[in-house]
Design a protein around this motif. Structure first.
Motif, PDB file in Angstrom:
ATOM      1  N   ARG A  82       0.828  -1.211   0.000  1.00 17.96           N
ATOM      2  CA  ARG A  82       0.000   0.000   0.000  1.00 17.96           C
ATOM      3  C   ARG A  82       0.859   1.256   0.000  1.00 17.96           C
ATOM      4  N   TYR A  83       0.247   2.351  -0.486  1.00 20.08           N
ATOM      5  CA  TYR A  83       0.847   3.686  -0.358  1.00 20.08           C
ATOM      6  C   TYR A  83      -0.207   4.563   0.307  1.00 20.08           C
ATOM      7  N   ALA A  84       0.127   5.147   1.467  1.00 18.31           N
ATOM      8  CA  ALA A  84      -0.835   5.965   2.233  1.00 18.31           C
ATOM      9  C   ALA A  84      -2.150   5.187   2.404  1.00 18.31           C
ATOM     10  N   LYS A  85      -2.003   3.926   2.727  1.00 16.06           N
ATOM     11  CA  LYS A  85      -3.099   2.968   2.957  1.00 16.06           C
ATOM     12  C   LYS A  85      -3.907   2.633   1.698  1.00 16.06           C
ATOM     13  N   MET A  86      -3.533   3.222   0.546  1.00 15.34           N
ATOM     14  CA  MET A  86      -4.276   2.901  -0.689  1.00 15.34           C
ATOM     15  C   MET A  86      -3.681   1.647  -1.309  1.00 15.34           C
ATOM     16  N   ARG A  87      -4.580   0.736  -1.682  1.00 15.84           N
ATOM     17  CA  ARG A  87      -4.146  -0.540  -2.244  1.00 15.84           C
ATOM     18  C   ARG A  87      -3.819  -0.420  -3.730  1.00 15.84           C
ATOM     19  N   ASN A  88      -4.417   0.567  -4.384  1.00 17.85           N
ATOM     20  CA  ASN A  88      -4.347   0.602  -5.852  1.00 17.85           C
ATOM     21  C   ASN A  88      -3.408   1.696  -6.369  1.00 17.85           C
ATOM     22  N   GLN A 113      -7.056  17.665   2.779  1.00 18.23           N
ATOM     23  CA  GLN A 113      -7.701  16.341   2.778  1.00 18.23           C
ATOM     24  C   GLN A 113      -7.908  15.929   4.227  1.00 18.23           C
ATOM     25  N   ARG A 114      -9.160  15.929   4.665  1.00 19.05           N
ATOM     26  CA  ARG A 114      -9.437  15.630   6.081  1.00 19.05           C
ATOM     27  C   ARG A 114     -10.833  15.071   6.239  1.00 19.05           C
ATOM     28  N   SER A 115     -11.062  14.373   7.380  1.00 17.59           N
ATOM     29  CA  SER A 115     -12.403  13.862   7.670  1.00 17.59           C
ATOM     30  C   SER A 115     -13.309  15.045   8.009  1.00 17.59           C
ATOM     31  N   LYS A 143      -4.494  12.481   7.754  1.00 18.78           N
ATOM     32  CA  LYS A 143      -3.697  12.427   8.993  1.00 18.78           C
ATOM     33  C   LYS A 143      -3.509  10.978   9.464  1.00 18.78           C
ATOM     34  N   ASP A 144      -4.433  10.101   9.113  1.00 20.43           N
ATOM     35  CA  ASP A 144      -4.318   8.683   9.486  1.00 20.43           C
ATOM     36  C   ASP A 144      -3.427   7.911   8.514  1.00 20.43           C
ATOM     37  N   ASN A 160       4.743  10.374  13.792  1.00 19.51           N
ATOM     38  CA  ASN A 160       5.975  10.970  14.334  1.00 19.51           C
ATOM     39  C   ASN A 160       6.772  11.735  13.279  1.00 19.51           C
ATOM     40  N   ASP A 161       6.366  11.603  12.011  1.00 21.17           N
ATOM     41  CA  ASP A 161       7.104  12.273  10.939  1.00 21.17           C
ATOM     42  C   ASP A 161       6.158  12.470   9.754  1.00 21.17           C
ATOM     43  N   LEU A 162       5.559  13.658   9.714  1.00 24.77           N
ATOM     44  CA  LEU A 162       4.522  13.899   8.700  1.00 24.77           C
ATOM     45  C   LEU A 162       5.086  13.985   7.271  1.00 24.77           C
ATOM     46  N   SER A 163       6.426  13.889   7.144  1.00 18.33           N
ATOM     47  CA  SER A 163       6.984  13.892   5.786  1.00 18.33           C
ATOM     48  C   SER A 163       6.958  12.489   5.188  1.00 18.33           C
ATOM     49  N   LYS A 164       6.450  11.512   5.985  1.00 16.66           N
ATOM     50  CA  LYS A 164       6.391  10.129   5.483  1.00 16.66           C
ATOM     51  C   LYS A 164       4.970   9.582   5.599  1.00 16.66           C
ATOM     52  N   THR A 165       4.664   8.646   4.683  1.00 19.20           N
ATOM     53  CA  THR A 165       3.395   7.936   4.834  1.00 19.20           C
ATOM     54  C   THR A 165       3.564   6.921   5.967  1.00 19.20           C
ATOM     55  N   ILE A 166       2.457   6.333   6.375  1.00 16.70           N
ATOM     56  CA  ILE A 166       2.478   5.341   7.447  1.00 16.70           C
ATOM     57  C   ILE A 166       3.359   4.141   7.071  1.00 16.70           C
ATOM     58  N   GLU A 167       3.561   3.923   5.749  1.00 17.48           N
ATOM     59  CA  GLU A 167       4.409   2.815   5.287  1.00 17.48           C
ATOM     60  C   GLU A 167       5.868   3.228   5.171  1.00 17.48           C
TER      61      GLU A 167
END
Ligand SMILES: C[S@@+](CC[C@H](N)C(=O)[O-])C[C@H]1O[C@@H](n2cnc3c(N)ncnc32)[C@H](O)[C@@H]1O
Length: 322
Positions: A242-248, A283-285, A295-296, A301-308
């Motif tokens: 995934r990228y930023a939780k997106m599968r596609n 982009q926000r809820s 934001k999710d 801890n580092d907003l310059s990176k995705t969760i992955e």
């Protein structure tokens, strides 16, 4: 629904798009009979029950605002809000309908503000938006004077949201068709083709660019917006999963790599006119899209990176000539 499509067929019958009629009616008949989303009947019911109003207040020039609050009774306003909520999640907007503010997940107006200063005047143009979402930008294109605006998007919820807006602004020159880019013949007829936020969802991005080119008349303009990463002409990110939780998400090129891809399919005069990191305000809820948002998808801890651990979303706008 049949009348939406019949209106479109009649609109293009006497234009340079008339050869689209060789394939389009069969595809849309198939969509109606076989391919609709399972929830379409509920969404159609929403469309049928929308309060009917008459308004002369239509602003699609600096926002998408249709109707005034005082033109609807309090009861009808409650009914409208209730029906609009049945079409959630609302991702692309915002829209203002008779005083109801649909505060969408995305500030699509901010994207438009980044694109508009750099493109050819849309006045009188025949325009296609590939992967147009709910059609927010279609209205803004019309607001800039485009003569005919056509969007395609395979998401039926987006079609229902678009038709809701069209119910209040029945402009005969703005259309959304439930199609994917792979269903388009080589139309070679649009003056401007937009495709924003779609390239990284395509498994064959260079074929996709060739499909975009095939919709333009010679000398027409491509406006392409997509995720990019920093790097040289050989830098392309292919996420392992995934990228930023997106599968596609398949390919995120650098600007130089994408410029080369555009050259290879024959585009000329290629310019990168804007680069921008997506902010947590863009982009926000919201009340109208209540699940996870940017934001999710970022490392807390580092907003310059995705969760992955990949570079956070950086978007660029390209303009090129066919
Ligand atoms: C990230 S959204 C971008 C929406 C809008 N263009 C914008 O910039 O806000 C990507 C869109 O591509 C659409 N899409 C997915 N597959 C597609 C395909 N095969 N052909 C055209 N659009 C597609 C999705 O339904 C979605 O609306």
């Amino acid at each position: 629904m049949q009348e939406w499509f019949n209106d479109f067929y009649a609109t293009i019958a006497k234009t340079s798009l008339s050869h689209w009629l060789n394939t389009l009616p069969n595809q849309l008949d198939y969509w109606k009979k076989e391919a609709q989303h399972g929830e379409w009947p509920q969404w159609e019911k929403v469309l049928k029950n929308l309060p009917v109003t008459k308004t002369r207040h239509i602003n699609v020039t600096n926002r998408v605002e249709i109707g005034l609050i005082e033109e609807l009774s309090e009861g009808h306003q409650k009914q409208l809000t209730h029906l609009l909520k049945r079409l959630m999640p609302w991702r692309k907007g915002p829209f203002y309908l008779h005083g109801v503010h649909i505060d969408t997940e995305w500030r699509s107006d901010w994207k438009w503000d980044r694109v508009l200063p750099h493109i050819s005047d849309l006045n009188g143009r025949q325009v296609l938006d590939i992967g147009c979402g709910s059609g927010y930008h279609l209205w803004r294109m019309r607001g800039e004077g485009a003569q005919l605006v056509v969007g395609i998007d395979p998401s039926d919820l987006f079609l229902a949201q678009f038709q809701t807006i069209k119910h209040y602004n029945p402009d005969p020159n703005v259309h959304l068709l439930p199609l994917g880019v792979e269903q388009l013949p080589e139309l070679k007829a649009f003056d401007t083709v937009f495709s924003m936020g779609v390239l990284y969802h395509r498994r064959s991005p260079i074929d996709f660019l060739a499909q975009l080119k095939a919709q333009l008349r010679k000398g027409g303009e491509l406006v392409l917006e997509t995720l990019v990463i920093e790097g040289d002409v050989n830098t392309v990110l292919v996420p392992t999963d995934r990228y930023a939780k997106m599968r596609n998400v398949w390919f995120i090129p650098s600007c130089d790599a994408l410029t080369l891809w555009l050259e290879r399919v024959g585009f000329k005069n290629i310019r990168v006119v804007n680069k921008d990191v997506t902010s947590l305000d863009e982009q926000r809820s919201t009340e109208w899209m209540q699940t996870e948002s940017l934001k999710d998808f970022l490392d807390p801890n580092d907003l310059s990176k995705t969760i992955e651990g990949y570079p956070a979303p950086l978007r660029a706008v390209f303009v090129a000539d066919a």
